[in-house]
Design a protein around this motif. Structure first.
Motif, PDB file in Angstrom:
ATOM      1  N   GLN A 290      21.110  -4.658   1.783  1.00  0.00           N
ATOM      2  CA  GLN A 290      20.032  -3.670   2.688  1.00  0.00           C
ATOM      3  C   GLN A 290      19.445  -4.367   3.184  1.00  0.00           C
ATOM      4  O   GLN A 290      18.672  -3.478   4.309  1.00  0.00           O
TER       5      GLN A 290
ATOM      6  N   TYR B  69      21.063  -3.895   6.733  1.00  0.00           N
ATOM      7  CA  TYR B  69      21.390  -2.922   7.672  1.00  0.00           C
ATOM      8  C   TYR B  69      20.038  -2.211   7.998  1.00  0.00           C
ATOM      9  O   TYR B  69      19.613  -1.799   8.834  1.00  0.00           O
TER      10      TYR B  69
ATOM     11  N   LEU C 231      20.267  -4.459  11.155  1.00  0.00           N
ATOM     12  CA  LEU C 231      20.795  -3.738  11.798  1.00  0.00           C
ATOM     13  C   LEU C 231      20.565  -2.297  12.765  1.00  0.00           C
ATOM     14  O   LEU C 231      19.921  -1.909  14.041  1.00  0.00           O
ATOM     15  N   PHE C 232      19.762  -1.739  11.605  1.00  0.00           N
ATOM     16  CA  PHE C 232      18.418  -0.349  12.301  1.00  0.00           C
ATOM     17  C   PHE C 232      17.799  -0.629  13.365  1.00  0.00           C
ATOM     18  O   PHE C 232      16.694  -0.508  14.212  1.00  0.00           O
TER      19      PHE C 232
ATOM     20  N   ARG D  95      22.312   3.922  13.302  1.00  0.00           N
ATOM     21  CA  ARG D  95      21.773   4.980  12.153  1.00  0.00           C
ATOM     22  C   ARG D  95      22.770   6.545  11.827  1.00  0.00           C
ATOM     23  O   ARG D  95      23.060   6.216  10.822  1.00  0.00           O
TER      24      ARG D  95
ATOM     25  N   PHE E 113      26.148   6.137  10.618  1.00  0.00           N
ATOM     26  CA  PHE E 113      26.277   6.370   8.871  1.00  0.00           C
ATOM     27  C   PHE E 113      25.909   7.916   8.546  1.00  0.00           C
ATOM     28  O   PHE E 113      25.281   7.989   7.532  1.00  0.00           O
TER      29      PHE E 113
ATOM     30  N   MET F   5      23.718   4.535   1.337  1.00  0.00           N
ATOM     31  CA  MET F   5      23.910   3.300   2.278  1.00  0.00           C
ATOM     32  C   MET F   5      24.173   1.875   1.266  1.00  0.00           C
ATOM     33  O   MET F   5      24.594   1.038   1.262  1.00  0.00           O
TER      34      MET F   5
ATOM     35  N   GLN G  37      27.059   1.847   0.986  1.00  0.00           N
ATOM     36  CA  GLN G  37      28.192   1.391   2.176  1.00  0.00           C
ATOM     37  C   GLN G  37      27.816   0.493   2.376  1.00  0.00           C
ATOM     38  O   GLN G  37      28.747  -0.951   2.652  1.00  0.00           O
ATOM     39  N   GLY G  38      26.430  -0.009   1.796  1.00  0.00           N
ATOM     40  CA  GLY G  38      26.053  -1.647   0.846  1.00  0.00           C
ATOM     41  C   GLY G  38      26.975  -2.716   0.436  1.00  0.00           C
ATOM     42  O   GLY G  38      27.870  -3.721   0.831  1.00  0.00           O
TER      43      GLY G  38
ATOM     44  N   LEU H 217      30.510  -2.826   2.443  1.00  0.00           N
ATOM     45  CA  LEU H 217      30.067  -4.284   3.455  1.00  0.00           C
ATOM     46  C   LEU H 217      30.458  -5.837   2.513  1.00  0.00           C
ATOM     47  O   LEU H 217      31.304  -6.346   3.113  1.00  0.00           O
TER      48      LEU H 217
ATOM     49  N   VAL I 171      25.151  -5.999  15.374  1.00  0.00           N
ATOM     50  CA  VAL I 171      25.667  -6.337  14.228  1.00  0.00           C
ATOM     51  C   VAL I 171      26.007  -7.648  13.418  1.00  0.00           C
ATOM     52  O   VAL I 171      25.266  -8.375  12.115  1.00  0.00           O
TER      53      VAL I 171
END
Length: 142
Positions: free
Chosen positions: A25, A28, A31-32, A39, A42, A47, A50-51, A54, A95
């Motif tokens: 969390q 991201y 990143l965003f 964003r 995705f 998320m 997705q996390g 990752l 990233v």
């Protein structure tokens, strides 16, 4: 990567494993904040899932750091898949910076300059190999 760098990465990643959801969390969010346009890549929206992916991928890559013959094909395929999602070379810098910021926040004082250098080296290799996979995929599609 040197064996010592592999050790540093593995030992610094270990305390983050039980915090995987929080670490992802944080990644991201970093990143965003760095690149809000990312964003849009995705589209799935979940998320949390997705996390989890990752963190699983990071753990798998870290496990294979001392076995490049096994790691390289995985990273090439990952790069091919990410190219299909719309990831371009410029995204890799965002990233990488988000990853380092996340590690710094999560590890605190344990994120020493030596540990940062090891992670930077690892991410550089991962990014370069994934970009190579993306380039190969684009060449095959042309």
């Amino acid at each position: 990567m040197t064996p010592h760098q592999v050790h540093l990465i593995r030992s610094s990643f270990e305390p983050l494993k039980p915090l995987a959801a929080t670490v992802a969390q944080s990644f991201y969010a970093q990143l965003f904040t760095r690149d809000a346009a990312l964003r849009a890549l995705f589209r799935g929206g979940d998320m949390g899932e997705q996390g989890a992916r990752l963190m699983q991928m990071l753990a798998a890559a870290i496990d294979l750091l001392d076995r490049p013959a096994s790691l390289t094909p995985v990273l090439l395929k990952l790069g091919q898949r990410h190219a299909g999602y719309g990831v371009v070379d410029a995204h890799y810098a965002s990233v990488g910076a988000a990853l380092l910021d996340t590690l710094s926040a999560g590890l605190g004082d344990a994120f020493t300059p030596e540990v940062r250098e090891a992670w930077t080296t690892m991410y550089g290799h991962v990014a370069k190999t994934m970009q190579q996979g993306a380039t190969e995929a684009q060449a095959m599609a042309a």
